[in-house]
Write an enzyme that holds these catalytic residues in place. Sequence first.
Site, PDB file in Angstrom:
ATOM      1  N   ASN A 107      76.557  23.868  35.667  1.00 31.55           N
ATOM      2  CA  ASN A 107      77.796  23.113  35.504  1.00 31.55           C
ATOM      3  C   ASN A 107      77.684  21.836  36.313  1.00 31.55           C
ATOM      4  O   ASN A 107      77.012  21.794  37.339  1.00 31.55           O
ATOM      5  CB  ASN A 107      78.979  23.953  36.009  1.00 31.55           C
ATOM      6  N   HIS A 109      80.089  19.035  38.257  1.00 29.82           N
ATOM      7  CA  HIS A 109      81.458  18.882  38.754  1.00 29.82           C
ATOM      8  C   HIS A 109      81.594  17.531  39.452  1.00 29.82           C
ATOM      9  O   HIS A 109      80.716  17.160  40.240  1.00 29.82           O
ATOM     10  CB  HIS A 109      81.789  20.030  39.732  1.00 29.82           C
ATOM     11  N   GLU A 174      75.949  11.158  37.588  1.00 28.99           N
ATOM     12  CA  GLU A 174      75.924  12.377  36.767  1.00 28.99           C
ATOM     13  C   GLU A 174      74.881  12.227  35.666  1.00 28.99           C
ATOM     14  O   GLU A 174      74.085  13.138  35.399  1.00 28.99           O
ATOM     15  CB  GLU A 174      77.296  12.639  36.155  1.00 28.99           C
TER      16      GLU A 174
HETATM   17  C1  GRF Z   1      82.467  14.620  34.101  1.00 33.10           C
HETATM   18  O1  GRF Z   1      82.970  13.810  35.132  1.00 33.10           O
HETATM   19  C2  GRF Z   1      82.096  15.977  34.632  1.00 33.10           C
HETATM   20  O2  GRF Z   1      81.668  15.933  35.972  1.00 33.10           O
HETATM   21  C3  GRF Z   1      83.398  16.733  34.528  1.00 33.10           C
HETATM   22  O3  GRF Z   1      84.002  16.289  33.344  1.00 33.10           O
HETATM   23  C4  GRF Z   1      83.555  14.962  33.068  1.00 33.10           C
HETATM   24  C5  GRF Z   1      82.996  14.976  31.668  1.00 33.10           C
HETATM   25  O4  GRF Z   1      82.847  13.699  31.227  1.00 33.10           O
HETATM   26  N1  GRF Z   1      83.173  18.155  34.488  1.00 33.10           N
HETATM   27  P1  GRF Z   1      82.217  13.499  29.740  1.00 33.10           P
HETATM   28  O5  GRF Z   1      83.134  14.216  28.770  1.00 33.10           O
HETATM   29  O6  GRF Z   1      80.856  14.111  29.750  1.00 33.10           O
HETATM   30  O7  GRF Z   1      82.202  12.021  29.571  1.00 33.10           O
END
Ligand code: GRF
Length: 218
Positions: A107, A109, A174
Site C-alpha cells: 500500500n 500512504h 510516490e
Molecule cells: C495517493 O496520494 C496515495 O498515497 C493515496 O491516495 C492517492 C492516490 O492518488 N493512497 P492517485 O489516485 O493515484 O492519483
Amino acid sequence: MLNLGVLVSGKGSDLQSIIDSIESGYLTEAKIAVVISNKADAFALERARRYDIPAIFIEFRKRPRLDFDKDMIEVLKKYKVDLVVMAGFMRLVTQEFVSTFKGRIINIHPALLPSFPGTHGHRDALNWGVKVSGCTIHFLDEQMDHGPIIMQHAVEVKEDDTEETLSQRILVHEHNLLPLAIKLYARGSLEVKDRKVIIKEQLPGFMDTQALKHVRTS
Ligand code: GRF
C-alpha cells in the site's frame, strides 16, 4: 514475470506511474494483469483501458464488506495475481482478504506512518502543524496502515501549504518510489524480519532514472 493486481479508487496517478515504468522499460519484472476499482467513475479505470489492461469495477455499496472482498479475491485469482498493489484504494479490506494474499499486498500512504494513518493524511498533517510529511510504502497486515514499512520519503511542509499543494509535492515521490518498491519485490530483494524490511539491493527510483535519461553527458 510478476502479475500485478492494482486496486484504485481515484485519479490513478500512482497507477499511471506503474504503467509508465513498464512502458519505459524500467519495470521489466512485472506486468499489470488487472485493475480493480470500487468506483465505476474512477479515472484510474480509464487509464487502464487506454493500455488495454483489464479494468474492473466492483460495487461495494449496500453489501457486506466480505462479499465485496470475495468478489475482488475471485478476480485477482482469475488473473493469477502475484502481488496486490493498493494505489489510492480507499477501502478497508477484511482479514479474509489480507490472509488470502498474506505478505503479497503493498500500500502507498500519503504521510509518514505511523503518523496520520487513515484517509486524510495530508489534512491531518497540516492540522497538526508538522514541518515534514511525506509518503510511505508498506506491506499490508491485519491493521490499517500498520504493516512493515518498505520505504518512505520526507517532504518539507510549507507555511502556506494546502492539502492540494502538499499532495502534489508528495505525489512526485510516490511516482518515483512505487515502481521501485514493486521492482525490488519482484526481484526478491525485500526481506521482512518482524517489523523491519531489509532492502537487499540499491536501485534508482523510476523518476530518478527518467531524470538521468534527460541528463546530457558533456
Ligand atoms: C495517493 O496520494 C496515495 O498515497 C493515496 O491516495 C492517492 C492516490 O492518488 N493512497 P492517485 O489516485 O493515484 O492519483
